[in-house]
Design a protein around this motif. Structure first.
Motif, PDB file in Angstrom:
ATOM      1  N   ASP A 161       0.820  -1.227   0.000  1.00  0.00           N
ATOM      2  CA  ASP A 161       0.000   0.000   0.000  1.00  0.00           C
ATOM      3  C   ASP A 161       0.845   1.265   0.000  1.00  0.00           C
ATOM      4  O   ASP A 161       0.543   2.248  -0.691  1.00  0.00           O
ATOM      5  CB  ASP A 161      -0.947   0.009   1.198  1.00  0.00           C
ATOM      6  CG  ASP A 161      -2.072  -1.008   1.060  1.00  0.00           C
ATOM      7  OD1 ASP A 161      -2.284  -1.486  -0.079  1.00  0.00           O
ATOM      8  OD2 ASP A 161      -2.704  -1.334   2.081  1.00  0.00           O
ATOM      9  N   ASP A 162       1.942   1.254   0.799  1.00  0.00           N
ATOM     10  CA  ASP A 162       2.759   2.453   0.907  1.00  0.00           C
ATOM     11  C   ASP A 162       3.742   2.591  -0.262  1.00  0.00           C
ATOM     12  O   ASP A 162       4.562   3.518  -0.283  1.00  0.00           O
ATOM     13  CB  ASP A 162       3.521   2.479   2.236  1.00  0.00           C
ATOM     14  CG  ASP A 162       4.449   1.297   2.418  1.00  0.00           C
ATOM     15  OD1 ASP A 162       4.421   0.386   1.556  1.00  0.00           O
ATOM     16  OD2 ASP A 162       5.207   1.273   3.409  1.00  0.00           O
ATOM     17  N   GLU A 163       3.674   1.698  -1.217  1.00  0.00           N
ATOM     18  CA  GLU A 163       4.512   1.774  -2.418  1.00  0.00           C
ATOM     19  C   GLU A 163       3.688   2.112  -3.664  1.00  0.00           C
ATOM     20  O   GLU A 163       4.122   1.931  -4.783  1.00  0.00           O
ATOM     21  CB  GLU A 163       5.258   0.446  -2.640  1.00  0.00           C
ATOM     22  CG  GLU A 163       6.285   0.158  -1.534  1.00  0.00           C
ATOM     23  CD  GLU A 163       6.795  -1.266  -1.562  1.00  0.00           C
ATOM     24  OE1 GLU A 163       8.001  -1.451  -1.270  1.00  0.00           O
ATOM     25  OE2 GLU A 163       6.011  -2.186  -1.820  1.00  0.00           O
ATOM     26  N   GLN A 164       2.475   2.624  -3.407  1.00  0.00           N
ATOM     27  CA  GLN A 164       1.587   2.977  -4.505  1.00  0.00           C
ATOM     28  C   GLN A 164       1.213   4.454  -4.428  1.00  0.00           C
ATOM     29  O   GLN A 164       1.341   5.080  -3.375  1.00  0.00           O
ATOM     30  CB  GLN A 164       0.307   2.121  -4.446  1.00  0.00           C
ATOM     31  CG  GLN A 164       0.575   0.631  -4.523  1.00  0.00           C
ATOM     32  CD  GLN A 164      -0.712  -0.172  -4.495  1.00  0.00           C
ATOM     33  OE1 GLN A 164      -1.609   0.022  -5.310  1.00  0.00           O
ATOM     34  NE2 GLN A 164      -0.817  -1.090  -3.542  1.00  0.00           N
ATOM     35  N   TYR A 165       0.718   5.010  -5.525  1.00  0.00           N
ATOM     36  CA  TYR A 165       0.292   6.413  -5.576  1.00  0.00           C
ATOM     37  C   TYR A 165      -1.235   6.486  -5.548  1.00  0.00           C
ATOM     38  O   TYR A 165      -1.913   5.570  -5.970  1.00  0.00           O
ATOM     39  CB  TYR A 165       0.816   7.085  -6.848  1.00  0.00           C
ATOM     40  CG  TYR A 165       2.332   7.180  -6.864  1.00  0.00           C
ATOM     41  CD1 TYR A 165       2.984   8.165  -6.129  1.00  0.00           C
ATOM     42  CD2 TYR A 165       3.074   6.264  -7.605  1.00  0.00           C
ATOM     43  CE1 TYR A 165       4.380   8.249  -6.143  1.00  0.00           C
ATOM     44  CE2 TYR A 165       4.464   6.345  -7.618  1.00  0.00           C
ATOM     45  CZ  TYR A 165       5.110   7.328  -6.876  1.00  0.00           C
ATOM     46  OH  TYR A 165       6.457   7.411  -6.890  1.00  0.00           O
TER      47      TYR A 165
END
Length: 272
Positions: free
Chosen positions: A268-272
């Motif tokens: 999740d924290d590696e997506q925009y």
């Protein structure tokens, strides 16, 4: 005996001669691309050789013979754009200097003008004397290369140690003196007996860089892919592996593959 290391903002051909006079060993590695050269340069390596070994480690050829002058210029240009300190030396590839001194000069000029490199390297001694003279007279710095000369592999038929017999050893010493007399700023000795290499280094004023030539010379050179352990099937006696990137990179690639397959990447924290 340890020697105080002088700091050089930019390494030049004169710097290398000064290092020899001062007893400071010269560290030399190959590089063929921008990213690797940037790391090598930032680590304080004195000389970066854009070697025709790119034919082996970058293109997968069995020998150094197939690589072209255009390809060497491409690799050299990439390296030059990365460096701030190191002296960049470029191999003249097979066929670009051996038979015709004028062709040798044209090849050297192209490398210097189109890549921005600082010097060229040629394999051989008295048999390439006229090519060396032509290049040097044009003001282009030249590093020599004696002993095992990979571009002559089909002549020798093997990559075994050279100059073990007296006649060949005497010829090597004579060629080293010739390179110094002509004006070369340094010479690489590859796969020759350590005692002979030490004798050569002590007999001439220009630096002698060894690869498989013992520790009595003025510096050492290794192929960067070999010393990083990326080429795991190549195991000559002279090679010291400082890490095992083949295993480390394989693990990283496998982890990435597994994370993609399992949908763990991207999180999740590696997506925009």
């Amino acid at each position: 005996m340890s020697v105080a290391k002088k700091e050089y903002k930019r390494v030049t051909t004169k710097s290398l001669v000064d290092m020899k006079k001062n007893g400071e060993k010269i560290a030399m590695l190959t590089s063929y691309d921008f990213s690797m050269a940037k790391i090598v340069d930032s680590a304080g390596i004195d000389v970066i050789l854009v070697g025709d070994s790119a034919s082996n480690v970058m293109a997968g050829h069995e020998t150094t013979l197939p690589i072209t002058l255009d390809q060497m210029i491409y690799h050299a240009s990439s390296v030059v754009r990365a460096i701030n300190r190191a002296l960049v030396v470029v191999d003249l590839p097979f066929g670009s200097y051996q038979s015709d001194p004028k062709e040798a000069l044209r090849s050297s000029i192209r490398i210097m003008k189109e890549s921005g490199a600082h010097a060229v390297k040629l394999e051989g001694g008295k048999e390439i004397k006229e090519s060396l003279k032509r290049i040097l007279h044009a003001g282009i710095p030249v590093m020599g290369h004696l002993g095992l000369t990979p571009q002559s592999i089909y002549k020798f038929g093997t990559y075994t140690v050279r100059a073990k017999e007296e006649a060949e050893a005497e010829q090597l010493k004579s060629d080293a003196r010739l390179l110094e007399k002509l004006g070369c700023f340094a010479v690489v000795l590859e796969k020759v007996p350590a005692k002979l290499a030490k004798e050569v280094a002590e007999s001439i004023s220009i630096p002698v860089i060894g690869i498989g030539a013992g520790n009595g010379v003025d510096g050492q050179v290794l192929v960067v892919h070999d010393m990083l352990g990326m080429t795991h099937e190549f195991n000559p006696r002279f090679l010291r592996r400082y890490t095992d990137l083949y295993s480390e990179m394989t693990k990283a690639f496998e982890s990435y593959r597994d994370d993609v397959k399992s949908r763990d990447f991207p999180a999740d924290d590696e997506q925009y």
